[in-house]
Design a protein around this motif. Sequence first.
Motif, short mmCIF file in Angstrom:
data_model
loop_
_atom_site.label_atom_id
_atom_site.label_comp_id
_atom_site.label_asym_id
_atom_site.label_seq_id
_atom_site.Cartn_x
_atom_site.Cartn_y
_atom_site.Cartn_z
N LEU A 69 -22.41 30.81 -11.37
CA LEU A 69 -21.27 29.89 -11.31
C LEU A 69 -21.60 28.63 -10.52
CD1 LEU A 69 -18.14 32.17 -10.84
CD2 LEU A 69 -18.64 30.67 -12.74
N GLU A 70 -22.43 28.75 -9.51
CA GLU A 70 -22.77 27.60 -8.67
C GLU A 70 -24.09 26.95 -9.06
OE1 GLU A 70 -20.75 26.17 -6.53
OE2 GLU A 70 -19.28 27.69 -7.07
N GLN A 71 -25.03 27.72 -9.61
CA GLN A 71 -26.36 27.17 -9.87
C GLN A 71 -26.59 26.75 -11.31
OE1 GLN A 71 -29.08 30.15 -8.49
NE2 GLN A 71 -28.76 29.64 -6.33
N LYS A 72 -25.96 27.40 -12.25
CA LYS A 72 -26.19 27.08 -13.67
C LYS A 72 -25.44 25.81 -14.02
CE LYS A 72 -25.88 29.32 -18.20
NZ LYS A 72 -27.28 29.29 -18.61
N MET A 73 -26.11 24.94 -14.78
CA MET A 73 -25.52 23.65 -15.14
C MET A 73 -25.44 23.51 -16.65
SD MET A 73 -25.10 22.10 -12.23
CE MET A 73 -25.42 20.41 -11.89
N TYR A 74 -24.38 22.87 -17.11
CA TYR A 74 -24.25 22.45 -18.50
C TYR A 74 -24.67 20.99 -18.55
CZ TYR A 74 -21.91 20.64 -22.67
OH TYR A 74 -21.63 20.01 -23.85
N ARG A 75 -25.74 20.71 -19.29
CA ARG A 75 -26.27 19.35 -19.33
C ARG A 75 -26.12 18.78 -20.74
NH1 ARG A 75 -29.93 22.25 -16.09
NH2 ARG A 75 -30.07 21.39 -14.00
N ARG A 76 -25.75 17.51 -20.80
CA ARG A 76 -25.70 16.79 -22.06
C ARG A 76 -26.16 15.36 -21.79
NH1 ARG A 76 -21.15 17.27 -19.52
NH2 ARG A 76 -19.58 15.63 -19.52
N HIS A 77 -26.65 14.70 -22.82
CA HIS A 77 -27.19 13.36 -22.65
C HIS A 77 -26.62 12.45 -23.72
CE1 HIS A 77 -30.05 10.13 -21.92
NE2 HIS A 77 -30.43 10.77 -20.83
N SER A 78 -26.24 11.25 -23.31
CA SER A 78 -25.63 10.31 -24.23
C SER A 78 -26.67 9.61 -25.11
CB SER A 78 -24.84 9.25 -23.46
OG SER A 78 -25.74 8.44 -22.70
N GLY A 79 -27.92 9.66 -24.71
CA GLY A 79 -28.96 8.96 -25.44
C GLY A 79 -29.33 7.63 -24.81
N TRP A 80 -28.54 7.18 -23.86
CA TRP A 80 -28.82 5.95 -23.15
C TRP A 80 -29.56 6.25 -21.86
CZ3 TRP A 80 -27.54 1.27 -25.27
CH2 TRP A 80 -26.72 1.31 -26.38
N VAL A 81 -30.17 5.22 -21.29
CA VAL A 81 -30.89 5.37 -20.04
C VAL A 81 -29.88 5.74 -18.95
CG1 VAL A 81 -32.30 4.20 -18.31
CG2 VAL A 81 -32.64 3.72 -20.73
N GLY A 82 -30.18 6.82 -18.22
CA GLY A 82 -29.27 7.26 -17.16
C GLY A 82 -28.04 7.97 -17.69
N GLY A 83 -28.09 8.42 -18.92
CA GLY A 83 -26.90 9.02 -19.55
C GLY A 83 -26.81 10.52 -19.43
N LEU A 84 -27.52 11.12 -18.47
CA LEU A 84 -27.46 12.57 -18.29
C LEU A 84 -26.20 12.95 -17.53
CD1 LEU A 84 -28.94 15.32 -18.56
CD2 LEU A 84 -29.90 14.88 -16.31
N LYS A 85 -25.43 13.85 -18.11
CA LYS A 85 -24.21 14.35 -17.46
C LYS A 85 -24.41 15.82 -17.15
CE LYS A 85 -21.83 10.61 -18.66
NZ LYS A 85 -21.75 9.49 -17.79
N GLU A 86 -24.08 16.25 -15.95
CA GLU A 86 -24.23 17.64 -15.54
C GLU A 86 -22.89 18.18 -15.05
OE1 GLU A 86 -27.29 17.53 -12.54
OE2 GLU A 86 -28.82 17.98 -14.03
#
Length: 143
Positions: A69-86
């Motif tokens: 719950l605290e360590q696992k992350m859901y990651r997605r990326h927009s495709g743009w530079v710096g677009g990583l969302k966690e």
Amino acid sequence: MSTFMANKGNIVRKWYILDAAGKPLGKTAATAATLLRGKHKPEFTPNADCGDFVVIINAEKAVLTGKKLEQKMYRRHSGWVGGLKETKYRILMQERPELAMQLAVKGMLPHNTLGKNSLTRLHIYRGAEHSQAAQKPEPWTAE
């Protein structure tokens, strides 16, 4: 005697319901992936889509073991530079438990058109109510 090969004409699909309340997210997802793929059937054919329909209820009550719950992350990326969302799974399970369950099942299916078509037969609900009552899904009891 000839070997049975499943195809679109001779596949019989059933509806199953899985209750995720109090069960680990991964175990429920693994069971759902097996049912969607059709590996529980004696007439399983690896190159044919012979799986069943699966309805998962109580997705918000599924548990994650350990420190996930605290360590696992859901990651997605927009495709743009710096677009990583966690997003931590603690927040994901509170806000969108259906997405967490769908991602787990999707990762356990083949990454081709067979898996993509299987995923369309998956229905996930946050609570105990679902709208597939007309299909008369039977509860899946074998673990």
